[in-house]
Write a protein that holds these residues in place. Sequence first.
Motif, PDB file in Angstrom:
ATOM      1  N   PRO A 147       0.842  -1.201   0.000  1.00 53.22           N
ATOM      2  CA  PRO A 147       0.000   0.000   0.000  1.00 53.22           C
ATOM      3  C   PRO A 147       0.878   1.252   0.000  1.00 53.22           C
ATOM      4  O   PRO A 147       1.929   1.284   0.634  1.00 53.22           O
ATOM      5  CB  PRO A 147      -0.787  -0.111   1.309  1.00 53.22           C
ATOM      6  CG  PRO A 147       0.039  -0.990   2.182  1.00 53.22           C
ATOM      7  CD  PRO A 147       0.797  -1.916   1.272  1.00 53.22           C
ATOM      8  N   VAL A 148       0.453   2.262  -0.745  1.00 55.88           N
ATOM      9  CA  VAL A 148       1.167   3.538  -0.799  1.00 55.88           C
ATOM     10  C   VAL A 148       0.167   4.680  -0.834  1.00 55.88           C
ATOM     11  O   VAL A 148      -0.999   4.491  -1.159  1.00 55.88           O
ATOM     12  CB  VAL A 148       2.097   3.645  -2.041  1.00 55.88           C
ATOM     13  CG1 VAL A 148       3.194   2.602  -1.991  1.00 55.88           C
ATOM     14  CG2 VAL A 148       1.317   3.556  -3.323  1.00 55.88           C
ATOM     15  N   GLU A 149       0.668   5.850  -0.482  1.00 51.50           N
ATOM     16  CA  GLU A 149      -0.100   7.085  -0.636  1.00 51.50           C
ATOM     17  C   GLU A 149       0.668   7.969  -1.605  1.00 51.50           C
ATOM     18  O   GLU A 149       1.899   8.064  -1.522  1.00 51.50           O
ATOM     19  CB  GLU A 149      -0.236   7.816   0.709  1.00 51.50           C
ATOM     20  CG  GLU A 149      -1.085   7.102   1.721  1.00 51.50           C
ATOM     21  CD  GLU A 149      -1.093   7.818   3.067  1.00 51.50           C
ATOM     22  OE1 GLU A 149      -0.424   8.882   3.214  1.00 51.50           O
ATOM     23  OE2 GLU A 149      -1.748   7.313   3.979  1.00 51.50           O
ATOM     24  N   ILE A 150      -0.043   8.604  -2.518  1.00 50.60           N
ATOM     25  CA  ILE A 150       0.603   9.543  -3.432  1.00 50.60           C
ATOM     26  C   ILE A 150       0.875  10.818  -2.661  1.00 50.60           C
ATOM     27  O   ILE A 150      -0.028  11.428  -2.108  1.00 50.60           O
ATOM     28  CB  ILE A 150      -0.275   9.815  -4.664  1.00 50.60           C
ATOM     29  CG1 ILE A 150      -0.438   8.527  -5.471  1.00 50.60           C
ATOM     30  CG2 ILE A 150       0.327  10.928  -5.520  1.00 50.60           C
ATOM     31  CD1 ILE A 150      -1.390   8.629  -6.646  1.00 50.60           C
ATOM     32  N   SER A 151       2.144  11.212  -2.590  1.00 50.16           N
ATOM     33  CA  SER A 151       2.482  12.414  -1.834  1.00 50.16           C
ATOM     34  C   SER A 151       2.769  13.607  -2.740  1.00 50.16           C
ATOM     35  O   SER A 151       2.673  14.742  -2.295  1.00 50.16           O
ATOM     36  CB  SER A 151       3.682  12.157  -0.916  1.00 50.16           C
ATOM     37  OG  SER A 151       4.833  11.875  -1.663  1.00 50.16           O
ATOM     38  N   ARG A 152       3.092  13.345  -4.008  1.00 45.88           N
ATOM     39  CA  ARG A 152       3.397  14.461  -4.900  1.00 45.88           C
ATOM     40  C   ARG A 152       3.408  13.983  -6.348  1.00 45.88           C
ATOM     41  O   ARG A 152       3.801  12.861  -6.632  1.00 45.88           O
ATOM     42  CB  ARG A 152       4.771  15.013  -4.534  1.00 45.88           C
ATOM     43  CG  ARG A 152       5.133  16.284  -5.182  1.00 45.88           C
ATOM     44  CD  ARG A 152       6.365  16.867  -4.530  1.00 45.88           C
ATOM     45  NE  ARG A 152       6.667  18.117  -5.184  1.00 45.88           N
ATOM     46  CZ  ARG A 152       7.808  18.725  -5.140  1.00 45.88           C
ATOM     47  NH1 ARG A 152       8.785  18.207  -4.434  1.00 45.88           N
ATOM     48  NH2 ARG A 152       8.009  19.853  -5.766  1.00 45.88           N
ATOM     49  N   ILE A 153       2.999  14.856  -7.243  1.00 40.35           N
ATOM     50  CA  ILE A 153       3.077  14.583  -8.673  1.00 40.35           C
ATOM     51  C   ILE A 153       3.923  15.691  -9.294  1.00 40.35           C
ATOM     52  O   ILE A 153       3.633  16.870  -9.113  1.00 40.35           O
ATOM     53  CB  ILE A 153       1.678  14.526  -9.315  1.00 40.35           C
ATOM     54  CG1 ILE A 153       0.892  13.365  -8.703  1.00 40.35           C
ATOM     55  CG2 ILE A 153       1.790  14.380 -10.831  1.00 40.35           C
ATOM     56  CD1 ILE A 153      -0.553  13.278  -9.164  1.00 40.35           C
ATOM     57  N   VAL A 160       5.838  12.392 -16.352  1.00 31.63           N
ATOM     58  CA  VAL A 160       5.289  12.715 -15.043  1.00 31.63           C
ATOM     59  C   VAL A 160       5.908  11.760 -14.031  1.00 31.63           C
ATOM     60  O   VAL A 160       6.016  10.554 -14.281  1.00 31.63           O
ATOM     61  CB  VAL A 160       3.750  12.549 -15.033  1.00 31.63           C
ATOM     62  CG1 VAL A 160       3.190  12.764 -13.640  1.00 31.63           C
ATOM     63  CG2 VAL A 160       3.109  13.487 -16.028  1.00 31.63           C
ATOM     64  N   MET A 161       6.323  12.307 -12.884  1.00 31.16           N
ATOM     65  CA  MET A 161       6.839  11.486 -11.803  1.00 31.16           C
ATOM     66  C   MET A 161       5.820  11.510 -10.675  1.00 31.16           C
ATOM     67  O   MET A 161       5.344  12.582 -10.276  1.00 31.16           O
ATOM     68  CB  MET A 161       8.174  12.044 -11.298  1.00 31.16           C
ATOM     69  CG  MET A 161       8.790  11.199 -10.208  1.00 31.16           C
ATOM     70  SD  MET A 161      10.304  11.888  -9.474  1.00 31.16           S
ATOM     71  CE  MET A 161      11.189  12.475 -10.888  1.00 31.16           C
ATOM     72  N   VAL A 162       5.467  10.331 -10.190  1.00 24.74           N
ATOM     73  CA  VAL A 162       4.549  10.206  -9.065  1.00 24.74           C
ATOM     74  C   VAL A 162       5.367   9.762  -7.863  1.00 24.74           C
ATOM     75  O   VAL A 162       5.979   8.694  -7.874  1.00 24.74           O
ATOM     76  CB  VAL A 162       3.417   9.203  -9.367  1.00 24.74           C
ATOM     77  CG1 VAL A 162       2.484   9.061  -8.162  1.00 24.74           C
ATOM     78  CG2 VAL A 162       2.656   9.590 -10.620  1.00 24.74           C
ATOM     79  N   VAL A 163       5.396  10.599  -6.828  1.00 27.25           N
ATOM     80  CA  VAL A 163       6.136  10.290  -5.615  1.00 27.25           C
ATOM     81  C   VAL A 163       5.140   9.689  -4.626  1.00 27.25           C
ATOM     82  O   VAL A 163       4.100  10.281  -4.343  1.00 27.25           O
ATOM     83  CB  VAL A 163       6.797  11.553  -5.014  1.00 27.25           C
ATOM     84  CG1 VAL A 163       7.559  11.213  -3.736  1.00 27.25           C
ATOM     85  CG2 VAL A 163       7.715  12.203  -6.042  1.00 27.25           C
ATOM     86  N   VAL A 164       5.474   8.489  -4.143  1.00 22.64           N
ATOM     87  CA  VAL A 164       4.589   7.813  -3.202  1.00 22.64           C
ATOM     88  C   VAL A 164       5.331   7.583  -1.892  1.00 22.64           C
ATOM     89  O   VAL A 164       6.561   7.625  -1.839  1.00 22.64           O
ATOM     90  CB  VAL A 164       4.065   6.466  -3.751  1.00 22.64           C
ATOM     91  CG1 VAL A 164       3.253   6.686  -5.018  1.00 22.64           C
ATOM     92  CG2 VAL A 164       5.191   5.489  -3.995  1.00 22.64           C
ATOM     93  N   LYS A 165       4.556   7.330  -0.833  1.00 20.21           N
ATOM     94  CA  LYS A 165       5.171   6.993   0.457  1.00 20.21           C
ATOM     95  C   LYS A 165       4.373   5.873   1.089  1.00 20.21           C
ATOM     96  O   LYS A 165       3.182   5.676   0.775  1.00 20.21           O
ATOM     97  CB  LYS A 165       5.226   8.208   1.385  1.00 20.21           C
ATOM     98  CG  LYS A 165       3.867   8.754   1.775  1.00 20.21           C
ATOM     99  CD  LYS A 165       4.005   9.954   2.692  1.00 20.21           C
ATOM    100  CE  LYS A 165       2.626  10.432   3.110  1.00 20.21           C
ATOM    101  NZ  LYS A 165       2.699  11.518   4.055  1.00 20.21           N
ATOM    102  N   ASN A 166       5.048   5.155   1.941  1.00 24.50           N
ATOM    103  CA  ASN A 166       4.416   4.075   2.682  1.00 24.50           C
ATOM    104  C   ASN A 166       3.491   4.716   3.718  1.00 24.50           C
ATOM    105  O   ASN A 166       3.926   5.592   4.456  1.00 24.50           O
ATOM    106  CB  ASN A 166       5.499   3.223   3.347  1.00 24.50           C
ATOM    107  CG  ASN A 166       4.986   1.893   3.796  1.00 24.50           C
ATOM    108  OD1 ASN A 166       3.877   1.793   4.305  1.00 24.50           O
ATOM    109  ND2 ASN A 166       5.803   0.871   3.631  1.00 24.50           N
ATOM    110  N   PRO A 167       2.226   4.315   3.802  1.00 22.88           N
ATOM    111  CA  PRO A 167       1.303   4.981   4.706  1.00 22.88           C
ATOM    112  C   PRO A 167       1.556   4.710   6.194  1.00 22.88           C
ATOM    113  O   PRO A 167       0.960   5.340   7.043  1.00 22.88           O
ATOM    114  CB  PRO A 167      -0.065   4.436   4.289  1.00 22.88           C
ATOM    115  CG  PRO A 167       0.208   3.134   3.646  1.00 22.88           C
ATOM    116  CD  PRO A 167       1.571   3.253   3.022  1.00 22.88           C
ATOM    117  N   GLU A 168       2.462   3.806   6.518  1.00 21.70           N
ATOM    118  CA  GLU A 168       2.720   3.468   7.933  1.00 21.70           C
ATOM    119  C   GLU A 168       3.509   4.536   8.631  1.00 21.70           C
ATOM    120  O   GLU A 168       4.284   5.240   8.157  1.00 21.70           O
ATOM    121  CB  GLU A 168       3.466   2.141   8.005  1.00 21.70           C
ATOM    122  CG  GLU A 168       2.643   1.006   7.462  1.00 21.70           C
ATOM    123  CD  GLU A 168       3.412  -0.295   7.394  1.00 21.70           C
ATOM    124  OE1 GLU A 168       4.561  -0.371   7.869  1.00 21.70           O
ATOM    125  OE2 GLU A 168       2.868  -1.242   6.843  1.00 21.70           O
TER     126      GLU A 168
END
Length: 168
Positions: A147-153, A160-168
């Motif tokens: 699982p990830v959350e999109i933190s920035r596009i 396009v770069m999609v920056v994701v982070k672990n939601p934990e």
Amino acid sequence: RMLAAKPDVILLDEPFSALDSHLKWQIEMETTRFLEQYKGSILFVSHSRDEIYRLCHTIAVISDGKIEEICDKNEMFAAPRTLAASKLTGCKNHSRAEKTGAYEIRATDWGCILKTAVPVEDHIQYVGIRAHYLEISENDEGENQMPVEISRIIEDPFGVMVVVKNPE
């Protein structure tokens, strides 16, 4: 002047670093033609993975003043064996890792188990996944997911770069 002495070895230390992109490309093309004809050895120093890939056949990765890995460029880009080599070849997604099976690792920073296509070495310390192998999906079934959350596009002129982070 350097070539007039007919040297056995040439050192090119970041030869294109101070050039704008258009001039850099022109000079690189001229340099490539020369290098293809030169009979001696060439030591090419660069931080640019693109230059290294285009101009070199064998790559040595130096980290903390020590050579970590030397191999053919195709081998290096396909399967870098150290964290520094992985970063040099453009991989931006790394996690500490531990072997959990012959074809399985735990990516400890990502909190997930990953199945591998090749046997996992006993001394594995890190895993890297290149961005073009990642896919954002709503489907939570199957292997090699987390699982990830999109933190920035971030947009650039050609992608396009999609920056994701672990939601934990």
